[in-house]
Design a protein around this motif. Structure first.
Motif, PDB file in Angstrom:
ATOM      1  N   ASN A 321       0.860  -1.176   0.000  1.00 32.57           N
ATOM      2  CA  ASN A 321       0.000   0.000   0.000  1.00 32.57           C
ATOM      3  C   ASN A 321       0.904   1.237   0.000  1.00 32.57           C
ATOM      4  O   ASN A 321       2.058   1.154  -0.426  1.00 32.57           O
ATOM      5  N   ASN A 322       0.397   2.355   0.455  1.00 33.63           N
ATOM      6  CA  ASN A 322       1.207   3.577   0.538  1.00 33.63           C
ATOM      7  C   ASN A 322       1.314   4.056   1.982  1.00 33.63           C
ATOM      8  O   ASN A 322       1.321   5.256   2.252  1.00 33.63           O
ATOM      9  N   ILE A 323       1.403   3.109   2.898  1.00 32.55           N
ATOM     10  CA  ILE A 323       1.453   3.446   4.320  1.00 32.55           C
ATOM     11  C   ILE A 323       2.848   3.954   4.675  1.00 32.55           C
ATOM     12  O   ILE A 323       3.851   3.279   4.434  1.00 32.55           O
ATOM     13  N   SER A 324       2.894   5.159   5.218  1.00 37.96           N
ATOM     14  CA  SER A 324       4.182   5.734   5.608  1.00 37.96           C
ATOM     15  C   SER A 324       4.271   5.971   7.115  1.00 37.96           C
ATOM     16  O   SER A 324       5.369   5.990   7.681  1.00 37.96           O
ATOM     17  N   VAL A 325       3.124   6.157   7.747  1.00 37.52           N
ATOM     18  CA  VAL A 325       3.092   6.431   9.187  1.00 37.52           C
ATOM     19  C   VAL A 325       2.190   5.411   9.864  1.00 37.52           C
ATOM     20  O   VAL A 325       1.081   5.134   9.395  1.00 37.52           O
ATOM     21  N   VAL A 326       2.681   4.840  10.964  1.00 36.94           N
ATOM     22  CA  VAL A 326       1.898   3.896  11.761  1.00 36.94           C
ATOM     23  C   VAL A 326       1.747   4.482  13.159  1.00 36.94           C
ATOM     24  O   VAL A 326       2.741   4.769  13.823  1.00 36.94           O
ATOM     25  N   SER A 327       0.519   4.681  13.599  1.00 35.05           N
ATOM     26  CA  SER A 327       0.284   5.289  14.908  1.00 35.05           C
ATOM     27  C   SER A 327       0.547   4.278  16.019  1.00 35.05           C
ATOM     28  O   SER A 327       0.513   3.066  15.798  1.00 35.05           O
ATOM     29  N   GLU A 328       0.786   4.793  17.209  1.00 38.47           N
ATOM     30  CA  GLU A 328       1.134   3.928  18.331  1.00 38.47           C
ATOM     31  C   GLU A 328       0.000   2.986  18.704  1.00 38.47           C
ATOM     32  O   GLU A 328       0.234   1.871  19.175  1.00 38.47           O
ATOM     33  N   ASP A 329      -1.257   3.408  18.478  1.00 43.33           N
ATOM     34  CA  ASP A 329      -2.408   2.570  18.826  1.00 43.33           C
ATOM     35  C   ASP A 329      -3.009   1.875  17.598  1.00 43.33           C
ATOM     36  O   ASP A 329      -4.165   1.472  17.604  1.00 43.33           O
ATOM     37  N   ALA A 330      -2.205   1.706  16.556  1.00 44.83           N
ATOM     38  CA  ALA A 330      -2.706   1.146  15.297  1.00 44.83           C
ATOM     39  C   ALA A 330      -3.346  -0.223  15.463  1.00 44.83           C
ATOM     40  O   ALA A 330      -4.292  -0.567  14.744  1.00 44.83           O
ATOM     41  N   PHE A 331      -2.848  -1.046  16.405  1.00 41.85           N
ATOM     42  CA  PHE A 331      -3.362  -2.399  16.572  1.00 41.85           C
ATOM     43  C   PHE A 331      -4.052  -2.620  17.911  1.00 41.85           C
ATOM     44  O   PHE A 331      -4.305  -3.759  18.299  1.00 41.85           O
ATOM     45  N   SER A 332      -4.369  -1.538  18.603  1.00 41.00           N
ATOM     46  CA  SER A 332      -5.009  -1.688  19.908  1.00 41.00           C
ATOM     47  C   SER A 332      -6.458  -2.129  19.760  1.00 41.00           C
ATOM     48  O   SER A 332      -7.140  -1.789  18.790  1.00 41.00           O
ATOM     49  N   LEU A 333      -6.920  -2.943  20.672  1.00 44.47           N
ATOM     50  CA  LEU A 333      -8.286  -3.466  20.788  1.00 44.47           C
ATOM     51  C   LEU A 333      -8.623  -4.587  19.809  1.00 44.47           C
ATOM     52  O   LEU A 333      -9.665  -5.221  19.939  1.00 44.47           O
ATOM     53  N   PHE A 334      -7.771  -4.858  18.814  1.00 45.36           N
ATOM     54  CA  PHE A 334      -8.076  -5.974  17.919  1.00 45.36           C
ATOM     55  C   PHE A 334      -6.848  -6.841  17.638  1.00 45.36           C
ATOM     56  O   PHE A 334      -6.926  -7.788  16.856  1.00 45.36           O
ATOM     57  N   GLY A 335      -5.744  -6.566  18.298  1.00 42.87           N
ATOM     58  CA  GLY A 335      -4.506  -7.269  17.958  1.00 42.87           C
ATOM     59  C   GLY A 335      -4.223  -8.533  18.742  1.00 42.87           C
ATOM     60  O   GLY A 335      -3.300  -9.273  18.415  1.00 42.87           O
ATOM     61  N   ASP A 336      -5.007  -8.808  19.768  1.00 40.26           N
ATOM     62  CA  ASP A 336      -4.703  -9.938  20.649  1.00 40.26           C
ATOM     63  C   ASP A 336      -4.638 -11.279  19.929  1.00 40.26           C
ATOM     64  O   ASP A 336      -3.888 -12.163  20.323  1.00 40.26           O
ATOM     65  N   SER A 337      -5.436 -11.448  18.880  1.00 39.97           N
ATOM     66  CA  SER A 337      -5.511 -12.749  18.217  1.00 39.97           C
ATOM     67  C   SER A 337      -4.694 -12.821  16.932  1.00 39.97           C
ATOM     68  O   SER A 337      -4.620 -13.880  16.308  1.00 39.97           O
ATOM     69  N   ILE A 338      -4.094 -11.740  16.484  1.00 36.22           N
ATOM     70  CA  ILE A 338      -3.354 -11.728  15.217  1.00 36.22           C
ATOM     71  C   ILE A 338      -2.089 -12.570  15.327  1.00 36.22           C
ATOM     72  O   ILE A 338      -1.266 -12.357  16.213  1.00 36.22           O
ATOM     73  N   THR A 339      -1.943 -13.529  14.416  1.00 37.09           N
ATOM     74  CA  THR A 339      -0.723 -14.349  14.354  1.00 37.09           C
ATOM     75  C   THR A 339       0.141 -13.991  13.155  1.00 37.09           C
ATOM     76  O   THR A 339       1.328 -14.296  13.134  1.00 37.09           O
ATOM     77  N   PHE A 340      -0.455 -13.350  12.134  1.00 31.92           N
ATOM     78  CA  PHE A 340       0.258 -13.023  10.896  1.00 31.92           C
ATOM     79  C   PHE A 340      -0.016 -11.559  10.541  1.00 31.92           C
ATOM     80  O   PHE A 340      -1.165 -11.155  10.405  1.00 31.92           O
ATOM     81  N   LEU A 341       1.041 -10.765  10.402  1.00 33.01           N
ATOM     82  CA  LEU A 341       0.912  -9.351  10.033  1.00 33.01           C
ATOM     83  C   LEU A 341       1.900  -9.044   8.921  1.00 33.01           C
ATOM     84  O   LEU A 341       3.109  -9.197   9.086  1.00 33.01           O
ATOM     85  N   ASN A 342       1.359  -8.612   7.785  1.00 34.18           N
ATOM     86  CA  ASN A 342       2.198  -8.319   6.621  1.00 34.18           C
ATOM     87  C   ASN A 342       2.124  -6.833   6.290  1.00 34.18           C
ATOM     88  O   ASN A 342       1.071  -6.326   5.883  1.00 34.18           O
ATOM     89  N   LEU A 343       3.255  -6.134   6.452  1.00 37.15           N
ATOM     90  CA  LEU A 343       3.359  -4.708   6.138  1.00 37.15           C
ATOM     91  C   LEU A 343       4.441  -4.454   5.092  1.00 37.15           C
ATOM     92  O   LEU A 343       4.904  -3.320   4.933  1.00 37.15           O
ATOM     93  N   GLN A 344       4.847  -5.469   4.369  1.00 38.35           N
ATOM     94  CA  GLN A 344       5.932  -5.304   3.406  1.00 38.35           C
ATOM     95  C   GLN A 344       5.530  -4.404   2.246  1.00 38.35           C
ATOM     96  O   GLN A 344       4.362  -4.209   1.955  1.00 38.35           O
TER      97      GLN A 344
END
Length: 488
Positions: A321-344
Motif C-alpha cells: 500500500n502507501n502506508i508511511s506512518v503507523v500510529s502507536e495505537d494502530a493495533f489496539s483493541l483488535f490485535g490480541d488474536s493476530i498471528t500473521f501481520l504483513n506490512l511489506q
C-alpha cells in the motif's frame, strides 16, 4: 501349493462377483488405440489425447461392448472434438468425464443424457462454448462438480443450470460473462456450496441471482470490473464462509457492506484501488472474520477504526500500500488474536515504541522493503517471545546497538531447531566503516553496547569498558563516596 493358490484366487473372484463388485479389466493391448487404459481402485481410467472424433468414437465403440464396465475416469484432452453428438456415450457407465482443450463448441441435447445416473463430475474447461448447454445438462441429477472454466460464455441465461439439483461446485472462471439473469442459478439453491465467477467482465455484484444461494459457502468474483459495492449486495448469502473480491476496481469499502455475512471467515480485497475504508465497513463480521487481505491497494494508513471491531482477526495482510506512518495505537483493541501481520512494500520510516504492545499472539511479522533505519529493542520486546518469523530485509538499516536483539533472537530460534530465519540475508550498513554486514554478523564487540538485551542476557563493552553487572555498579558507587569524603 500352486493348485491351492489358484483355487484361492478363483474363490476370491467369485466372492467379489457375487457381492456385486465386478472385476474391472482393461481391453486388450491396441484395442482402443490411440486411447490408453489403466485400472484404478474404483474402476477404469481411460485417456484419449491428441486425436480426433473418428478415433475416439472407434475406441468408445470397443468399450461399449464390454459388459458391466465401470469407467471411473474418461479423459478426452487436447483433441479435435468440436461437437459431442447425441448418445455418444450411450451404454457406458462413466463417473468422471473430462473434455478439456478439445475445440468443443457444441454439445447436442442427448449427448450426456444417458449418464444421468452415474456421472458425478464433468469438466468441460478450456473449450469454445459460448453459452451454457442447459438442455444437455438437464438429466444429470447426480452431478456434484461442473467445470466450465476458460470458455467463451458471455451471459448466464435464466435457469441455465436447471436439473442440476445435486450440484455442489460450479466454476466459470475466465469466461467473458457480462450479465447474469436474476434466475440463472434457479434450481441450485439446495446444494451449491462453491461458485467461481472470477476472471469475467462483471461490472457489479449480481445480487439478485446470488441471493437465492443461501447454502453457498465460498463465492469468488475476483478479477472482474466491479468498481462499487453497496450495502445489500450480499444479502441472502447467510452461510458464506469465504468471499473473494480481489483484483477488481474498488476504490472504497463503504459502511455495512458485508453486514449480512455473519459467518464470513475469509475476505479477500487485495489488488483493487482502495483508498478509503469506512469505520463501519466490517460491521457484522465481528464474531467470525479471521483472514483479511487488503494488500496491493492505495491505503495511506492502517484503517484501525474499521479493524477494531474484528476481535477474532488472525491474519492481516496490508502489503504493497502507501502506508508511511503507523500510529502507536494502530493495533489496539483488535490485535490480541493476530498471528500473521504483513506490512511489506510500504513506505514506513519509523515504528512507534509501543506499536506492537497488543499483539500478544504474533508469530509472523513481515516488514520487508520499507524505509526503516532502526529496529529498537523496546519496539520488539512485547512480541519477541512469540515470533517465529520477522522479515526486515530490504530496509536501509543502520548497524547499531539497537539491532543486537536480532542476533540473540536468531540464536534462540536456532537452539529450537528452527533455522528458517537463518537463511534470510538481511543487511545493515555500518556508517563509520561505510560497509555492509548481515544483521546476524554485526560486530557488536566494536560497538560499545551497554545494558541488557531483550533476551535477558547481560551485555558489556570490550577492553577496559565498564561491565554492567550490579556488583560492579555498587563497588564503583562506594569508591566515589570514599573519594569525596577524603577530598573534603
Amino acid at each position: 501349493m500352486a493348485t491351492a493358490l489358484v483355487r484361492w484366487l478363483v474363490l476370491g473372484l467369485l466372492a467379489a462377483t457375487a457381492s456385486g463388485q465386478a472385476v474391472q479389466q482393461c481391453p486388450g493391448q491396441g484395442e482402443i488405440t490411440p486411447c490408453v487404459c489403466s485400472v484404478k481402485k474404483n474402476g477404469l481410467d481411460i485417456m484419449c489425447e491428441f486425436t480426433d472424433f473418428t478415433h475416439i468414437t472407434k475406441a468408445l465403440g470397443v468399450l461399449k461392448k464390454k459388459p458391466n464396465m465401470v469407467i471411473f475416469y474418461l479423459k478426452l484432452r487436447h483433441n479435435n472434438l468440436p461437437k459431442l453428438q447425441s448418445f455418444v456415450f450411450l451404454g457406458m457407465d462413466i463417473r468422471h468425464l473430462t473434455v478439456h482443450n478439445s475445440t468443443l463448441a457444441v454439445i447436442e441435447e442427448s449427448s450426456l443424457s444417458s449418464m444421468g445416473k452415474g456421472l458425478t463430475q464433468l469438466d468441460l474447461s478450456q473449450n469454445l462454448l459460448n453459452s451454457v448447454p442447459s438442455t444437455a445438462f438437464r438429466n444429470l441429477h447426480h452431478l456434484l462438480i461442473l467445470n466450465l472454466n476458460h470458455n467463451k460464455i458471455i451471459a448466464l441465461h435464466t435457469k441455465a443450470f436447471e436439473g442440476l439439483d445435486t450440484l455442489e461446485i460450479l466454476t466459470l472462471y475466465e469466461n467473458k460473462i457480462t450479465s447474469i439473469d436474476p434466475e440463472a442459478f434457479k434450481g441450485l439453491e439446495k446444494k451449491l456450496k462453491r461458485l467461481n465467477l472470477g476472471g469475467n467482465d462483471l461490472h457489479s455484484v449480481p445480487q439478485a441471482a446470488l441471493s437465492i444461494l443461501d447454502n453457498l459457502r465460498k463465492l469468488e468474483i475476483h478479477e472482474n470490473s466491479i468498481s462499487i459495492i453497496t450495502e445489500g449486495d450480499f444479502e441472502g448469502l447467510s452461510n458464506l464462509d469465504s468471499l473473494g473480491l480481489a483484483y477488481n476496481h474498488l476504490r472504497e469499502v463503504p459502511a455495512r457492506v458485508f453486514s449480512h455475512l455473519k459467518l464470513l471467515n475469509s475476505l479477500e480485497l487485495e489488488g483493487n484501488a482502495i483508498a478509503r475504508i469506512d469505520d463501519e465497513a466490517f460491521v457484522g463480521l465481528e464474531e467470525n472474520l479471521q483472514y483479511l487481505r487488503l494488500g496491493d491497494n492505495n491505503l495511506h494508513s492502517i484503517p484501525s477504526n474499521a479493524l477494531r471491531k474484528l476481535h477474532r482477526l488472525r491474519h492481516l495482510d496490508l502489503r504493497a500500500n502507501n502506508i508511511s506512518v503507523v500510529s502507536e495505537d494502530a493495533f489496539s483493541l483488535f490485535g490480541d488474536s493476530i498471528t500473521f501481520l504483513n506490512l511489506q512494500k510500504n513506505s514506513i520510516k519509523v515504528l512507534p515504541a509501543l506499536v506492537f504492545e497488543n499483539l500478544n499472539s504474533l508469530e509472523i511479522l513481515n516488514l520487508q522493503n520499507n524505509k526503516l533505519k532502526h529496529m529498537p529493542e523496546e519496539l520488539m520486546e512485547p512480541i519477541v517471545d512469540t515470533l517465529r518469523v520477522v522479515d526486515i530485509m530490504d530496509n536501509p538499516l543502520i548497524c547499531d546497538c539497537q539491532l543486537r536483539w536480532y542476533k540473540d533472537w536468531l540464536k534462540n530460534l536456532k537452539d529450537k531447531d528452527d533455522d528458517f530465519m537463518q537463511k534470510k540475508n538481511t543487511l545493515c550498513t555500518m556508517i563509520q566503516e561505510h560497509r555492509e554486514y548481515t544483521v546476524q554478523n554485526i560486530p557488536l564487540d566494536r560497538m560499545n553496547c551497554i545494558g541488557k538485551n531483550i533476551m535477558g542476557r547481560s551485555s558489556q563493552t570490550t577492553g577496559n569498558s565498564i561491565k554492567t553487572q550490579p556488583e560492579s555498579i555498587i563497588k564503583i558507587g562506594f569508591a566515589i563516596c570514599n573519594l569525596i569524603y577524603w577530598v573534603y
